[in-house]
Write a protein that holds these residues in place. Sequence first.
Motif, PDB file in Angstrom:
ATOM      1  N   VAL A   2       0.708  -0.972  -0.054  1.00 20.29           N
ATOM      2  CA  VAL A   2      -0.195   0.721   0.230  1.00 20.29           C
ATOM      3  C   VAL A   2       0.895   1.450   0.033  1.00 20.29           C
ATOM      4  N   VAL A   3       0.380   1.826  -1.452  1.00 23.85           N
ATOM      5  CA  VAL A   3       1.533   3.236  -1.008  1.00 23.85           C
ATOM      6  C   VAL A   3       0.465   4.135  -0.918  1.00 23.85           C
ATOM      7  N   LEU A   4       0.833   5.468   0.034  1.00 25.00           N
ATOM      8  CA  LEU A   4      -0.029   6.462   0.039  1.00 25.00           C
ATOM      9  C   LEU A   4       0.213   7.713  -0.113  1.00 25.00           C
ATOM     10  N   PHE A   5      -0.154   8.543  -0.444  1.00 23.87           N
ATOM     11  CA  PHE A   5       0.424   9.640  -0.916  1.00 23.87           C
ATOM     12  C   PHE A   5      -0.786  10.831   0.142  1.00 23.87           C
ATOM     13  N   PRO A   6      -0.325  11.806   0.655  1.00 24.18           N
ATOM     14  CA  PRO A   6      -1.023  12.592   1.069  1.00 24.18           C
ATOM     15  C   PRO A   6      -1.831  13.642  -0.448  1.00 24.18           C
ATOM     16  N   ASP A   7      -2.879  13.767   0.486  1.00 30.61           N
ATOM     17  CA  ASP A   7      -3.210  14.685  -0.697  1.00 30.61           C
ATOM     18  C   ASP A   7      -2.734  16.364  -0.732  1.00 30.61           C
ATOM     19  N   ILE A   8      -2.922  16.259  -2.306  1.00 31.09           N
ATOM     20  CA  ILE A   8      -1.670  17.448  -3.024  1.00 31.09           C
ATOM     21  C   ILE A   8      -2.065  18.638  -2.006  1.00 31.09           C
ATOM     22  N   GLY A   9      -3.471  18.839  -2.301  1.00 33.85           N
ATOM     23  CA  GLY A   9      -3.862  20.139  -1.411  1.00 33.85           C
ATOM     24  C   GLY A   9      -3.620  20.796  -0.062  1.00 33.85           C
ATOM     25  N   ARG A  10      -2.888  19.459   0.786  1.00 29.05           N
ATOM     26  CA  ARG A  10      -2.845  19.763   1.836  1.00 29.05           C
ATOM     27  C   ARG A  10      -0.743  19.423   2.111  1.00 29.05           C
ATOM     28  N   ARG A  11      -0.365  19.884   0.609  1.00 27.23           N
ATOM     29  CA  ARG A  11       1.420  19.513   0.910  1.00 27.23           C
ATOM     30  C   ARG A  11       1.467  21.046   1.085  1.00 27.23           C
ATOM     31  N   SER A  12       3.113  21.259   2.097  1.00 23.20           N
ATOM     32  CA  SER A  12       3.344  22.198   2.498  1.00 23.20           C
ATOM     33  C   SER A  12       4.962  22.379   1.907  1.00 23.20           C
ATOM     34  N   HIS A  13       5.711  21.310   1.854  1.00 18.37           N
ATOM     35  CA  HIS A  13       7.077  21.584   1.456  1.00 18.37           C
ATOM     36  C   HIS A  13       6.998  20.030   0.363  1.00 18.37           C
ATOM     37  N   HIS A  14       8.137  19.895  -0.846  1.00 17.26           N
ATOM     38  CA  HIS A  14       8.701  18.726  -1.660  1.00 17.26           C
ATOM     39  C   HIS A  14       9.927  18.922  -1.480  1.00 17.26           C
ATOM     40  N   LEU A  15      10.583  18.316  -1.272  1.00 16.96           N
ATOM     41  CA  LEU A  15      11.639  17.812  -0.646  1.00 16.96           C
ATOM     42  C   LEU A  15      12.347  16.978  -2.077  1.00 16.96           C
TER      43      LEU A  15
END
Length: 79
Positions: A2-15
Amino acid sequence: MVVLFPDIGRRSHHLHIFEAGSANRQSLLAFRDHLRSHPGDAAEYGRIKALLAAADDRDRPRYRAGKAPFIEGVLKRLG
């Protein structure tokens, strides 16, 4: 698996994290610097990303694969 991705609308950072001096790090920085100094390419990259996200904002592999030809083309031009 199972791969979970946070809701894109809730992301604050991408590293991106790379080992110092790695070829991937150098390529990423060269691409970033190119976009900063070439607004036409930056706009085209933004357009591509928007189209891919609109098609399916949860399919990360498809999104990355869709951006790859543009990124590879820029990097090829940079040498």
